[in-house]
Enzyme design. Structure first.
Site, mmCIF file in Angstrom:
data_model
loop_
_atom_site.group_PDB
_atom_site.id
_atom_site.type_symbol
_atom_site.label_atom_id
_atom_site.label_comp_id
_atom_site.label_asym_id
_atom_site.label_seq_id
_atom_site.Cartn_x
_atom_site.Cartn_y
_atom_site.Cartn_z
ATOM 1 N N TYR A 176 0.884 1.515 -8.116
ATOM 2 C CA TYR A 176 -0.002 0.956 -7.093
ATOM 3 C C TYR A 176 -1.362 0.607 -7.691
ATOM 4 C CZ TYR A 176 -3.286 0.857 -3.186
ATOM 5 O OH TYR A 176 -4.293 0.506 -2.320
ATOM 6 N N ASP B 218 -9.846 2.646 -4.781
ATOM 7 C CA ASP B 218 -10.295 3.687 -5.712
ATOM 8 C C ASP B 218 -9.195 4.102 -6.680
ATOM 9 O OD1 ASP B 218 -8.895 4.744 -3.491
ATOM 10 O OD2 ASP B 218 -9.749 6.738 -3.809
ATOM 11 N N THR C 249 0.802 -1.231 0.000
ATOM 12 C CA THR C 249 0.000 0.000 0.000
ATOM 13 C C THR C 249 0.833 1.279 0.000
ATOM 14 O OG1 THR C 249 -0.152 -0.089 2.417
ATOM 15 C CG2 THR C 249 -1.931 -1.127 1.163
#
Length: 289
Positions: free
Chosen positions: A127, A104, A64
């Site tokens: 990412y 998102d 992340t």
């Protein structure tokens, strides 16, 4: 009693599930983290699945570090695409229903209305691209899969925007926060409770595919920070800044509001507004004076 395996048990969502598991009358939980089980080790994963009777797997494990991913693409793709795709396929072979957390960041943020599950993804950075590759592979490998896209997740566990702001408040009297990126903060406890509700429904009828979940409402990072400091009673002077004033290695979507209609229709659950959930999180965590 159904058994749920939570990967990424030491992360903020994993710890949130652990918190909820203490009062769950209908589910048994297994938690693993990278120290207990290396999910990139296919042999170890298969041995774990053989040794445990599992009904559901919720994969919260991910790479992340959005900006760091630009300089570590191989690691990002390994943890966000290769590993979850293998995990989904393995769960399929063992008859385990699979739930995967996505983001998102699979969208480019150029839309001016909330993104639905059918909108075309167009990630801007490593990412987002690695997470999208994971989505596609999972749905190809395991028909009994659900992907939950979420955004701006925070809690009192792990590392997140809320905890960063509270930490900065200890040493800063003034802070500049980006005000032209729009989305919705998501309380990890709401997300985890929603996923468990989704599993209860899955027990009764077949569901699969992609779902969007975040709290209700919209905000900028500036709005989010302002609410944090107000609720935490921190006298910080906030300055609203533009994205250009805070350059980062990875480009962010400027608008990533998620449409939750599919989730609400499936679960019939009312989703809390982000400000209400933020107050719940902060006030319940403040020391009693």
């Amino acid at each position: 009693m159904k058994t749920i395996w939570i990967t990424g048990g030491s992360g903020q969502l994993g710890q949130t599930f652990h918190f909820l598991s203490q009062n769950s009358p209908i589910f048994r939980f297994l938690f693993t983290d990278s120290k207990r089980l290396d999910l990139t080790d296919s042999k170890a994963v298969l041995e774990f699945l053989e040794q445990n009777q599992i009904d559901y797997c919720i994969n919260t494990m991910a790479y992340t570090a959005v900006d760091k991913a630009e300089s570590e693409p191989e690691k990002a793709y390994q943890l966000n695409a290769e590993m979850p795709i293998f995990l989904a396929k393995s769960c399929q072979n063992f008859g385990i229903k699979f739930i995967h957390l996505s983001t998102d960041f699979v969208f480019d943020g150029q839309k001016n209305t909330a993104y639905t599950e059918s909108d075309l993804p167009n990630p801007l950075g490593i990412y987002g691209k690695s997470k999208r590759m994971g989505e596609v592979g999972i749905l190809e490998q395991n028909a009994q899969s659900i992907i939950v896209r979420t955004a701006w997740v925070y809690s009192m566990f792990g590392n997140n925007f809320l905890k960063t702001m509270l930490r900065l408040a200890e040493t800063k009297t003034e802070l500049g926060v980006v005000a032209d990126q729009i989305g919705t903060p998501t309380f990890a406890q709401d997300l985890a409770e929603g996923i468990l509700k989704l599993i209860e429904i899955w027990e009764k009828k077949p569901i699969n595919g992609i779902f969007h979940y975040s709290n209700e409402g919209l905000a900028s990072w500036y709005d989010f920070a302002q609410a944090i400091f107000r609720l935490a009673r921190k006298p910080i002077h906030l300055k609203a800044i533009r994205t250009e004033a805070y350059p980062t290695p990875a480009k962010r979507p400027v608008f990533s509001l998620l449409d939750k209609s599919h989730w609400k229709k499936t679960t019939d659950l009312e989703i809390p507004h982000w400000q209400d959930s933020l107050e719940k999180c902060i006030v319940s965590s403040l020391p009693i004076s």
